[in-house]
Design a protein around this motif. Structure first.
Motif, PDB file in Angstrom:
ATOM      1  N   ASN A  99       0.811  -1.223   0.000  1.00 29.57           N
ATOM      2  CA  ASN A  99       0.000   0.000   0.000  1.00 29.57           C
ATOM      3  C   ASN A  99       0.842   1.270   0.000  1.00 29.57           C
ATOM      4  O   ASN A  99       0.325   2.365  -0.231  1.00 29.57           O
ATOM      5  N   SER A 100       2.141   1.134   0.268  1.00 27.90           N
ATOM      6  CA  SER A 100       3.011   2.305   0.183  1.00 27.90           C
ATOM      7  C   SER A 100       3.212   2.743  -1.258  1.00 27.90           C
ATOM      8  O   SER A 100       3.694   3.850  -1.512  1.00 27.90           O
ATOM      9  N   ALA A 101       2.855   1.882  -2.194  1.00 29.52           N
ATOM     10  CA  ALA A 101       2.963   2.227  -3.610  1.00 29.52           C
ATOM     11  C   ALA A 101       1.676   2.839  -4.149  1.00 29.52           C
ATOM     12  O   ALA A 101       1.595   3.169  -5.334  1.00 29.52           O
ATOM     13  N   ALA A 102       0.664   3.004  -3.294  1.00 24.31           N
ATOM     14  CA  ALA A 102      -0.629   3.547  -3.718  1.00 24.31           C
ATOM     15  C   ALA A 102      -0.831   4.945  -3.156  1.00 24.31           C
ATOM     16  O   ALA A 102      -0.410   5.240  -2.030  1.00 24.31           O
ATOM     17  N   THR A 103      -1.477   5.807  -3.929  1.00 23.01           N
ATOM     18  CA  THR A 103      -1.759   7.170  -3.475  1.00 23.01           C
ATOM     19  C   THR A 103      -2.942   7.232  -2.527  1.00 23.01           C
ATOM     20  O   THR A 103      -3.114   8.214  -1.808  1.00 23.01           O
ATOM     21  N   GLY A 104      -3.779   6.188  -2.518  1.00 24.32           N
ATOM     22  CA  GLY A 104      -4.992   6.205  -1.718  1.00 24.32           C
ATOM     23  C   GLY A 104      -6.191   6.767  -2.443  1.00 24.32           C
ATOM     24  O   GLY A 104      -7.316   6.698  -1.930  1.00 24.32           O
ATOM     25  N   LEU A 105      -5.964   7.331  -3.614  1.00 26.12           N
ATOM     26  CA  LEU A 105      -7.053   7.930  -4.391  1.00 26.12           C
ATOM     27  C   LEU A 105      -7.524   7.019  -5.525  1.00 26.12           C
ATOM     28  O   LEU A 105      -8.384   7.421  -6.310  1.00 26.12           O
ATOM     29  N   GLU A 106      -6.929   5.821  -5.580  1.00 24.67           N
ATOM     30  CA  GLU A 106      -7.273   4.938  -6.692  1.00 24.67           C
ATOM     31  C   GLU A 106      -8.746   4.552  -6.672  1.00 24.67           C
ATOM     32  O   GLU A 106      -9.399   4.486  -7.701  1.00 24.67           O
ATOM     33  N   GLN A 107      -9.266   4.304  -5.474  1.00 25.65           N
ATOM     34  CA  GLN A 107     -10.680   3.945  -5.369  1.00 25.65           C
ATOM     35  C   GLN A 107     -11.148   4.167  -3.929  1.00 25.65           C
ATOM     36  O   GLN A 107     -10.399   4.010  -2.989  1.00 25.65           O
ATOM     37  N   GLY A 108     -12.398   4.567  -3.800  1.00 22.51           N
ATOM     38  CA  GLY A 108     -12.996   4.710  -2.481  1.00 22.51           C
ATOM     39  C   GLY A 108     -12.553   5.917  -1.692  1.00 22.51           C
ATOM     40  O   GLY A 108     -12.818   5.998  -0.492  1.00 22.51           O
ATOM     41  N   ALA A 109     -11.855   6.877  -2.295  1.00 24.32           N
ATOM     42  CA  ALA A 109     -11.400   8.056  -1.561  1.00 24.32           C
ATOM     43  C   ALA A 109     -12.535   9.041  -1.374  1.00 24.32           C
ATOM     44  O   ALA A 109     -13.410   9.189  -2.235  1.00 24.32           O
ATOM     45  N   GLU A 110     -12.537   9.717  -0.244  1.00 27.50           N
ATOM     46  CA  GLU A 110     -13.530  10.740   0.035  1.00 27.50           C
ATOM     47  C   GLU A 110     -13.069  12.081  -0.504  1.00 27.50           C
ATOM     48  O   GLU A 110     -11.874  12.335  -0.663  1.00 27.50           O
ATOM     49  N   GLU A 111     -14.024  12.945  -0.771  1.00 28.95           N
ATOM     50  CA  GLU A 111     -13.705  14.267  -1.280  1.00 28.95           C
ATOM     51  C   GLU A 111     -12.867  15.036  -0.254  1.00 28.95           C
ATOM     52  O   GLU A 111     -13.169  15.042   0.931  1.00 28.95           O
ATOM     53  N   GLY A 112     -11.826  15.673  -0.754  1.00 30.17           N
ATOM     54  CA  GLY A 112     -10.957  16.446   0.123  1.00 30.17           C
ATOM     55  C   GLY A 112      -9.738  15.701   0.622  1.00 30.17           C
ATOM     56  O   GLY A 112      -8.843  16.300   1.215  1.00 30.17           O
ATOM     57  N   GLN A 113      -9.695  14.379   0.391  1.00 28.63           N
ATOM     58  CA  GLN A 113      -8.527  13.621   0.829  1.00 28.63           C
ATOM     59  C   GLN A 113      -7.354  13.866  -0.120  1.00 28.63           C
ATOM     60  O   GLN A 113      -7.525  13.989  -1.324  1.00 28.63           O
ATOM     61  N   ALA A 115      -3.546  13.000  -1.844  1.00 30.45           N
ATOM     62  CA  ALA A 115      -2.813  11.832  -2.345  1.00 30.45           C
ATOM     63  C   ALA A 115      -1.594  11.572  -1.476  1.00 30.45           C
ATOM     64  O   ALA A 115      -0.868  12.486  -1.087  1.00 30.45           O
ATOM     65  N   SER A 116      -1.351  10.313  -1.184  1.00 32.36           N
ATOM     66  CA  SER A 116      -0.183   9.922  -0.395  1.00 32.36           C
ATOM     67  C   SER A 116       1.048   9.875  -1.283  1.00 32.36           C
ATOM     68  O   SER A 116       0.969   9.552  -2.475  1.00 32.36           O
ATOM     69  N   ASP A 117       2.208  10.181  -0.703  1.00 36.85           N
ATOM     70  CA  ASP A 117       3.457   9.910  -1.401  1.00 36.85           C
ATOM     71  C   ASP A 117       3.602   8.398  -1.564  1.00 36.85           C
ATOM     72  O   ASP A 117       3.082   7.616  -0.746  1.00 36.85           O
ATOM     73  N   THR A 118       4.301   7.984  -2.591  1.00 35.41           N
ATOM     74  CA  THR A 118       4.413   6.554  -2.886  1.00 35.41           C
ATOM     75  C   THR A 118       5.864   6.127  -3.003  1.00 35.41           C
ATOM     76  O   THR A 118       6.749   6.926  -3.317  1.00 35.41           O
ATOM     77  N   ASP A 119       6.091   4.842  -2.738  1.00 35.50           N
ATOM     78  CA  ASP A 119       7.414   4.249  -2.897  1.00 35.50           C
ATOM     79  C   ASP A 119       7.238   2.742  -2.931  1.00 35.50           C
ATOM     80  O   ASP A 119       6.406   2.180  -2.196  1.00 35.50           O
ATOM     81  N   ASN A 120       8.004   2.079  -3.778  1.00 33.63           N
ATOM     82  CA  ASN A 120       7.895   0.628  -3.918  1.00 33.63           C
ATOM     83  C   ASN A 120       8.773  -0.131  -2.929  1.00 33.63           C
ATOM     84  O   ASN A 120       8.743  -1.363  -2.925  1.00 33.63           O
ATOM     85  N   ALA A 121       9.555   0.575  -2.123  1.00 30.66           N
ATOM     86  CA  ALA A 121      10.494  -0.084  -1.205  1.00 30.66           C
ATOM     87  C   ALA A 121      10.404   0.495   0.199  1.00 30.66           C
ATOM     88  O   ALA A 121      11.411   0.692   0.878  1.00 30.66           O
ATOM     89  N   ASN A 122       9.179   0.762   0.645  1.00 31.45           N
ATOM     90  CA  ASN A 122       8.961   1.226   2.027  1.00 31.45           C
ATOM     91  C   ASN A 122       9.690   2.531   2.353  1.00 31.45           C
ATOM     92  O   ASN A 122      10.028   2.777   3.510  1.00 31.45           O
ATOM     93  N   PHE A 123       9.962   3.344   1.330  1.00 38.00           N
ATOM     94  CA  PHE A 123      10.658   4.626   1.550  1.00 38.00           C
ATOM     95  C   PHE A 123      12.007   4.421   2.224  1.00 38.00           C
ATOM     96  O   PHE A 123      12.456   5.243   3.028  1.00 38.00           O
ATOM     97  N   ILE A 124      12.670   3.306   1.906  1.00 35.02           N
ATOM     98  CA  ILE A 124      13.906   2.961   2.599  1.00 35.02           C
ATOM     99  C   ILE A 124      14.994   4.007   2.371  1.00 35.02           C
ATOM    100  O   ILE A 124      15.871   4.203   3.215  1.00 35.02           O
ATOM    101  N   ASN A 125      14.946   4.707   1.242  1.00 35.26           N
ATOM    102  CA  ASN A 125      15.951   5.728   0.939  1.00 35.26           C
ATOM    103  C   ASN A 125      15.358   7.130   0.974  1.00 35.26           C
ATOM    104  O   ASN A 125      15.856   8.041   0.302  1.00 35.26           O
ATOM    105  N   PHE A 126      14.336   7.329   1.764  1.00 41.73           N
ATOM    106  CA  PHE A 126      13.637   8.606   1.821  1.00 41.73           C
ATOM    107  C   PHE A 126      14.552   9.754   2.249  1.00 41.73           C
ATOM    108  O   PHE A 126      14.392  10.891   1.827  1.00 41.73           O
ATOM    109  N   CYS A 127      15.515   9.466   3.101  1.00 42.47           N
ATOM    110  CA  CYS A 127      16.371  10.517   3.661  1.00 42.47           C
ATOM    111  C   CYS A 127      17.647  10.766   2.857  1.00 42.47           C
ATOM    112  O   CYS A 127      18.529  11.512   3.322  1.00 42.47           O
TER     113      CYS A 127
END
Length: 376
Positions: A99-113, A115-127
């Motif tokens: 789910n870290s690779a999903a924005t959260g807006l793909e389906q079922g999102a409520e108005e005003g929500q 988008a999440s940042d995404t990463d395919n590797a758990n944001f392991i190199n985020f810093c």
């Protein structure tokens, strides 16, 4: 010599010559040639033995290298199974959260929500390329790549309530006080070194409860017990991290020996995991983990209240006696005016006594809160 005698002798000599000459030229010569052949054969055998020894040595070295590689591979596998350590810097595919690779807006999102940042590797190199926290309290800001850690079940969420002081309490100034809070679902008493392990390890659970501690922080509210502007988070009157488990049943306390000057204050708890990060809970809709209460510090607080109440009662009794002893011929209006005058004088005296009890320190005569002692 007779011919008949010489012939046998010559014949014998010829046979002997043929035999011994053949031994020397052929017999001994054949013997010398055989000896040379034997030497060459021995040299060949030695060479073969040397070659075999070399091959065996090379095989042994290869076997040793293979064994060493197998041992290293086994060590690496153990590190991977144990969640890392040593030189293990790889993300186990089993730990990837899809789910870290999903924005959260793909389906079922409520108005005003958002988008999440995404990463395919758990944001392991985020810093990468940012200032790392690295266990320090970096005042200019930093990036922390440590995982959040274990999260308790909904029925094990942290919750706290202050037992002392209570909301609206009035306490005497410059007098020792104790701040106490009752906290549920916290394995209190684990407090790592905040100088070099700040946010340096994930939140952990013990018996399903967060392992950690709490802090007490007190701030001045100014002249208004209900300010409308947020307080400066860098300014506080008292701060202390509680690194013990209190009474063992969730009651944690911090003492302030010098007390506080006159004023209005807010005291809050800040409950943390072992490495000082705010505790993480499993669901969004919940009650707060921490508690805040507001109290006043005043000469009328604590035991002073009782003393003033007793003095007021005694003054009323004295006034009644004086009123009864006055001339009956006075009008009721004169009696009322006289009583008011006496009460005003007594009130002025009480006010003077109150100032004396407060040590003559006005609200703005106290030292700056930022200069007061505190414990991290």
């Amino acid at each position: 010599m007779r011919v008949s005698t010489l012939f046998p002798i010559l014949l014998a000599a010829g046979v002997a010559n043929a035999q011994f000459g053949g031994f020397g030229g052929g017999g001994f010569g054949g013997f010398g040639q055989g000896q040379q052949n034997n030497q060459q054969q021995n040299q060949q055998n030695q060479q073969n033995q040397q070659n075999q020894q070399n091959q065996q040595n090379q095989q042994n070295q290869q076997n040793q290298q293979n064994q060493q590689n197998q041992g290293q591979n086994g060590q690496n596998n153990n590190n991977n199974n144990n969640g890392g350590g040593g030189g293990n810097l790889a993300l186990d595919p089993a730990n990837v959260q899809a789910n870290s690779a999903a924005t959260g807006l793909e389906q079922g999102a409520e108005e005003g929500q958002a988008a999440s940042d995404t990463d395919n590797a758990n944001f392991i190199n985020f810093c990468t390329g940012k200032t790392l926290t690295n266990g320090l309290q970096v005042r200019d800001g930093s990036c922390n790549g440590i995982p959040m850690g274990e999260i308790p079940a909904a029925n094990r969420m942290v919750s706290g309530v202050f037992t002392s002081p209570q909301n609206g309490d009035v306490l005497p100034p410059d007098t020792a006080m104790t701040f106490s809070i009752q906290i549920a679902n916290l394995q209190a008493g684990t407090f790592t070194n905040p100088d070099n392990t700040y946010y340096a390890a994930p939140q952990a659970l013990q018996g399903g409860q967060v392992v950690g501690h709490t802090h007490i922080t007190v701030q001045d509210l100014g002249n208004d017990p209900n300010p409308t502007q947020p307080l400066d988070a860098e300014t506080f009157a008292f701060f202390k991290g509680i690194n013990d488990n209190g009474n063992g049943n969730g009651l944690l306390s911090a003492d302030l020996a010098d007390g506080l000057p006159e004023g209005f204050y807010r005291v809050c708890s800040m409950t943390s995991a072992s490495n000082h990060q705010p505790v993480l809970m499993p669901v969004a809709q919940r009650g707060a983990q921490d508690d805040c209460v507001r109290f006043q510090v005043s000469p009328n607080g604590g035991g002073n209240n009782n003393g003033q109440n007793n003095n007021g009662q005694n003054n009323n009794q004295a006034n009644q006696g004086q009123n009864q002893g006055q001339n009956q011929g006075q009008t009721q209006q004169n009696q009322q005016q006289q009583q008011q005058g006496q009460q005003g004088q007594q009130g002025q005296q009480g006010q003077q006594q109150g100032r004396q009890g407060g040590g003559g320190r006005g609200r703005f005569g106290r030292p700056k809160f930022a200069a007061r002692n505190f414990i991290a």
